[in-house]
Design a protein around this motif. Structure first.
Motif, PDB file in Angstrom:
ATOM      1  N   THR A   6      35.170  57.922  33.734  1.00  0.00           N
ATOM      2  CA  THR A   6      35.305  56.466  33.707  1.00  0.00           C
ATOM      3  C   THR A   6      36.762  56.047  33.845  1.00  0.00           C
ATOM      4  N   LEU A   7      37.643  56.717  33.087  1.00  0.00           N
ATOM      5  CA  LEU A   7      39.073  56.389  33.158  1.00  0.00           C
ATOM      6  C   LEU A   7      39.657  56.754  34.517  1.00  0.00           C
ATOM      7  N   ALA A   8      39.182  57.849  35.104  1.00  0.00           N
ATOM      8  CA  ALA A   8      39.660  58.231  36.438  1.00  0.00           C
ATOM      9  C   ALA A   8      39.273  57.174  37.473  1.00  0.00           C
ATOM     10  N   TYR A  98      35.122  50.334  36.903  1.00  0.00           N
ATOM     11  CA  TYR A  98      35.506  49.077  37.538  1.00  0.00           C
ATOM     12  C   TYR A  98      35.691  47.975  36.502  1.00  0.00           C
ATOM     13  N   ALA A  99      34.796  47.949  35.514  1.00  0.00           N
ATOM     14  CA  ALA A  99      34.897  46.934  34.466  1.00  0.00           C
ATOM     15  C   ALA A  99      36.195  47.091  33.680  1.00  0.00           C
ATOM     16  N   LEU A 100      36.591  48.327  33.397  1.00  0.00           N
ATOM     17  CA  LEU A 100      37.835  48.558  32.666  1.00  0.00           C
ATOM     18  C   LEU A 100      39.048  48.141  33.490  1.00  0.00           C
ATOM     19  N   ALA A 140      36.988  35.613  31.284  1.00  0.00           N
ATOM     20  CA  ALA A 140      37.362  36.327  32.503  1.00  0.00           C
ATOM     21  C   ALA A 140      36.556  37.627  32.650  1.00  0.00           C
ATOM     22  N   LEU A 141      36.329  38.311  31.535  1.00  0.00           N
ATOM     23  CA  LEU A 141      35.504  39.520  31.573  1.00  0.00           C
ATOM     24  C   LEU A 141      34.064  39.198  31.959  1.00  0.00           C
ATOM     25  N   LEU A 146      29.596  39.680  35.809  1.00  0.00           N
ATOM     26  CA  LEU A 146      28.640  39.062  36.730  1.00  0.00           C
ATOM     27  C   LEU A 146      28.955  39.427  38.177  1.00  0.00           C
ATOM     28  N   GLY A 147      30.235  39.614  38.489  1.00  0.00           N
ATOM     29  CA  GLY A 147      30.605  40.069  39.825  1.00  0.00           C
ATOM     30  C   GLY A 147      30.081  41.471  40.103  1.00  0.00           C
ATOM     31  N   LEU A 148      30.184  42.347  39.121  1.00  0.00           N
ATOM     32  CA  LEU A 148      29.628  43.696  39.268  1.00  0.00           C
ATOM     33  C   LEU A 148      28.116  43.648  39.447  1.00  0.00           C
ATOM     34  N   LEU A 149      27.469  42.759  38.715  1.00  0.00           N
ATOM     35  CA  LEU A 149      26.018  42.621  38.845  1.00  0.00           C
ATOM     36  C   LEU A 149      25.644  42.114  40.235  1.00  0.00           C
TER      37      LEU A 149
END
Length: 244
Positions: A6-8, A98-100, A140-141, A146-149
């Motif tokens: 995830t971090l990578a 991506y969320a992070l 903002a998060l 919602l953008g990822l969705l």
């Protein structure tokens, strides 16, 4: 799903954005400029004092939604996502990474937007500035999630834009920006009260005018957090390896 992967993924996304000054400008500068434009329009009135908190909610939310959804979709359309999934990388690693990455950018974006609204545009805050910042970050998060969705369902960048009338515009119209929700028709008021952007607008307004205590505001933030988690989980479940 593992923390290392995830971090990578988050690091790779941030590295790509670092070499894209236009995206950096869109993320970090444009929301503040739009807030400043609204303040300038109403410079000789008290209108900005009323709608300023809603603008802090609105513009970062829209920008994060657009940039996140298009950037994620391009990974799939270019075949990058399919190549990544041929390695030991799960959908959860990709979506959460991506969320992070965009969540970190959202923190910087919010810090700039809030500082600009308060110390340059003159928005008066009765409550805690740190609480205002916390609510703005969650907003903002929410746009990021919602953008990822949306990117999980869209096939083209144009379809991402088409999701705005479904996921974004109703929240703007029913969020209480143009008309207080208690003055809307009963059905529309019920819908507006359930939409996540409404919680952000209510919380930011309450911090600005000092009308509610911190416990009430944090309750709104928790609801926004539930929407964020739900959107990320649903996005990871429905994400496709490649656009047909």
């Amino acid at each position: 799903m593992t923390p290392a992967r995830t971090l990578a993924t988050a690091g790779r996304v941030l590295s790509q954005i670092r070499h894209d000054p236009r995206t950096i400008g869109l993320l970090l500068v444009v929301p503040s400029l739009l807030i400043g434009l609204v303040a300038w329009i109403f410079t000789d009135t008290d209108v900005f004092a009323t709608i300023g908190p809603a603008m802090i909610a609105l513009f970062p939310f829209i920008v994060m939604f657009l940039v996140t959804s298009i950037a994620t979709l391009r990974e799939r359309r270019s075949g990058t996502l399919e190549r990544l999934f041929s390695m030991p990388l799960g959908k959860g690693d990709f979506i959460l990474g991506y969320a992070l990455a965009f969540g970190l950018l959202a923190i910087f974006q919010t810090a700039i937007a809030v500082s600009w609204a308060v110390w340059v545009c003159g928005l008066e805050i009765e409550g805690s500035i740190w609480l205002l910042f916390a609510v703005a970050v969650s907003d903002a998060l929410l746009g990021t999630a919602l953008g990822l969705l949306a990117s999980a369902f869209a096939r083209t960048e144009f379809q991402v834009v088409q999701f705005m009338p479904v996921l974004v515009f109703p929240q703007i119209l029913l969020g209480g920006i143009f008309l207080p929700r208690d003055q809307l028709p009963e059905v529309l008021q019920a819908i507006g009260d359930a939409l996540p952007l409404s919680f952000a607008i209510d919380a930011l307004t309450a911090v600005a005018d000092g009308s509610e205590d911190a416990a009430w505001i944090w309750g709104k933030v928790l609801v926004i957090g539930a929407w964020i988690v739900g959107s990320i989980v649903l996005g990871s479940i429905t994400l496709r390896r490649r656009t047909p």
